[in-house]
Design a protein around this motif. Structure first.
Motif, PDB file in Angstrom:
ATOM      1  N   PRO A   5      14.581  -4.018 -23.993  1.00 40.76           N
ATOM      2  CA  PRO A   5      14.321  -4.522 -25.355  1.00 40.76           C
ATOM      3  C   PRO A   5      13.282  -5.634 -25.366  1.00 40.76           C
ATOM      4  O   PRO A   5      13.146  -6.388 -24.400  1.00 40.76           O
TER       5      PRO A   5
ATOM      6  N   VAL B  34      25.383  -3.680 -17.408  1.00 40.46           N
ATOM      7  CA  VAL B  34      24.961  -4.018 -16.044  1.00 40.46           C
ATOM      8  C   VAL B  34      24.720  -5.526 -15.892  1.00 40.46           C
ATOM      9  O   VAL B  34      24.079  -5.957 -14.933  1.00 40.46           O
TER      10      VAL B  34
ATOM     11  N   ILE C 177      21.856  -9.515 -19.152  1.00 43.86           N
ATOM     12  CA  ILE C 177      21.451 -10.489 -20.184  1.00 43.86           C
ATOM     13  C   ILE C 177      22.045 -11.852 -19.854  1.00 43.86           C
ATOM     14  O   ILE C 177      23.228 -11.959 -19.491  1.00 43.86           O
TER      15      ILE C 177
ATOM     16  N   CYS D 173      18.073  -3.915 -16.076  1.00 51.31           N
ATOM     17  CA  CYS D 173      18.266  -3.242 -17.370  1.00 51.31           C
ATOM     18  C   CYS D 173      18.126  -1.728 -17.226  1.00 51.31           C
ATOM     19  O   CYS D 173      17.172  -1.242 -16.622  1.00 51.31           O
ATOM     20  N   ILE D 174      19.088  -1.010 -17.766  1.00 51.60           N
ATOM     21  CA  ILE D 174      19.021   0.455 -17.715  1.00 51.60           C
ATOM     22  C   ILE D 174      18.562   1.028 -19.066  1.00 51.60           C
ATOM     23  O   ILE D 174      18.685   2.221 -19.317  1.00 51.60           O
TER      24      ILE D 174
ATOM     25  N   ALA E 232      22.498  -1.023 -25.742  1.00 44.97           N
ATOM     26  CA  ALA E 232      23.788  -1.548 -26.223  1.00 44.97           C
ATOM     27  C   ALA E 232      23.665  -2.959 -26.789  1.00 44.97           C
ATOM     28  O   ALA E 232      24.513  -3.398 -27.573  1.00 44.97           O
ATOM     29  N   CYS E 233      22.615  -3.697 -26.413  1.00 47.49           N
ATOM     30  CA  CYS E 233      22.467  -5.061 -26.925  1.00 47.49           C
ATOM     31  C   CYS E 233      21.854  -5.073 -28.328  1.00 47.49           C
ATOM     32  O   CYS E 233      21.946  -6.068 -29.042  1.00 47.49           O
TER      33      CYS E 233
ATOM     34  N   ILE F  80      14.792  -2.395 -29.341  1.00 44.31           N
ATOM     35  CA  ILE F  80      14.549  -1.450 -28.245  1.00 44.31           C
ATOM     36  C   ILE F  80      13.883  -0.165 -28.734  1.00 44.31           C
ATOM     37  O   ILE F  80      13.254   0.541 -27.961  1.00 44.31           O
TER      38      ILE F  80
END
Ligand code: SF4
Ligand code: SF4
Length: 356
Positions: A191, A213, A216, A234-235, A239-240, A249
């Motif tokens: 993101p 993961v 953040i 980061c994958i 989700a954030c 993102i």
């Protein structure tokens, strides 16, 4: 004055008031069912009562005119009762076999294809997209419409080895996954954070806890409380983004679509399975998504030609093996297709934070 009915905020409503009376009368007492033709199911009860169900595809996101049209067909050609399936199909129930063909004709004449039963390609279970949700990266409903236009013949005929269930998901983390073939949004870049907005909009601990993961961290940027992302970890799951919209993102170029294959929720004939990634990096190319349609049709064509009768997609792949799947479909196999979860205890977020 009549007392106002209190709203019930939870739980499914009692379906019986909305059911066809023959279904209520014979509830739990059906002896057998059969499949007389594509789009039609026949049920017979212990009492000898019979009911025919006619299934038609709809576009799901419907205007009032279309819903009234479907209701008029129920009143005129059926017996006034309908139900919607989770795949956006509408089903009409009739107790007289003579009503089946006129009902089918009325549906086709009004633009609603009858089909989606047994070994057909059923309507795509698709997510809400822009109309109802705040985080989509694509228009799942549009992709469904474009794809089902291409698969129309497979919906109205029963020519597949077994039932084929498709799904779409307009983000990478929530609804819409798990199907014989699933089309899922795939972000490919971390993101971009708008640091000026984070402190005003986001509850930073919940955003930190969201990341699967643990990539953040809270950070001070330009003197303001914000967040930072460890981009190596980061994958790109996105989700954030729901709890913190300033962590944008969605990207017109880097948000892509991926295709997953072999997911199955049912226990029929073989055990349930998770689907696996088979194509990635397909462009998010509205309004017809031709690259996605091409891959889906290629997989369906090979499955139709190569699977044995009654093999679901996952059963077929298990028999021929994943190398066989990639050879037969001609889809490229890359290192990105392999995830053996090696080291996941170290990389996945194992914190005790509550997730929302
Ligand atoms: S798949 Fe994601 S973006 Fe689409 S409706 Fe569900 S939660 Fe929203
Ligand atoms: S939640 Fe997902 S997208 Fe956001 S930082 Fe973590 S891994 Fe990356």
């Amino acid at each position: 004055m009549a007392e106002m009915r209190q709203p019930i905020e939870s739980g499914a409503p009692d379906p019986k008031p909305y059911m066809h009376p023959t279904m209520v009368k014979n509830y739990g007492k059906w002896v057998y069912h059969s499949h007389p033709k594509p789009g039609v199911l026949y049920h017979r009860a212990e009492s000898g009562d019979e009911i025919w169900t006619v299934k038609a595809g709809t576009q799901r996101q419907m205007d009032g005119y279309t819903i009234r049209k479907l209701a008029d067909i129920a009143d005129q050609y059926a017996e006034g009762f309908v139900r919607f399936t989770t795949r956006s199909n509408i089903e009409y129930m009739v107790t007289d076999e003579k009503k089946v063909e006129p009902l089918i004709k009325a549906l086709f004449d009004s633009g609603f294809p009858v089909g989606g039963t047994a070994n057909s390609v059923s309507m795509i279970a698709h997510t809400q997209g822009f109309l109802h949700c705040d985080i989509p990266g694509t228009d799942a409903s549009g992709a469904v419409k474009a794809l089902m236009d291409d698969l129309y013949e497979e919906f109205i005929k029963c020519e597949m080895p077994n039932r084929v269930k498709l799904s779409t998901s307009c983000c990478e983390i929530n609804c819409g996954g798990q199907a014989d073939i699933a089309i899922i949004m795939q972000h490919t870049k971390p993101p971009k954070i708008n640091h000026d907005l984070v402190a005003n909009v986001c509850e930073r601990p919940s955003v930190v806890a969201r990341c699967p993961v643990a990539a953040i961290r809270p950070a001070l940027v330009n003197g303001k409380p914000s967040l930072e992302v460890d981009e190596k970890k980061c994958i790109c799951c996105g989700a954030c983004y729901p709890p913190c919209p300033p962590m944008q993102i969605n990207d017109p170029e880097h948000s892509k679509l991926a295709i997953w294959v072999g997911g199955k929720n049912s226990n029929a004939r073989s055990r349930p399975t998770f689907h696996k990634l088979v194509a990635s990096g397909l462009p998010n190319n509205a309004p017809r998504w031709p690259e996605v349609s091409e891959v889906v049709k290629k997989i369906l064509g090979v499955y139709k030609a190569d699977a044995r009768p009654w093999e679901r997609m996952a059963d077929w792949i298990e028999r021929i093996g994943w190398p066989g799947f990639f050879e037969k479909t001609g889809l490229p196999f890359t290192k990105y297709h392999i995830d053996d979860w090696k080291g996941h205890r170290r990389t996945l977020n194992a914190s005790a934070h509550i997730r929302f």
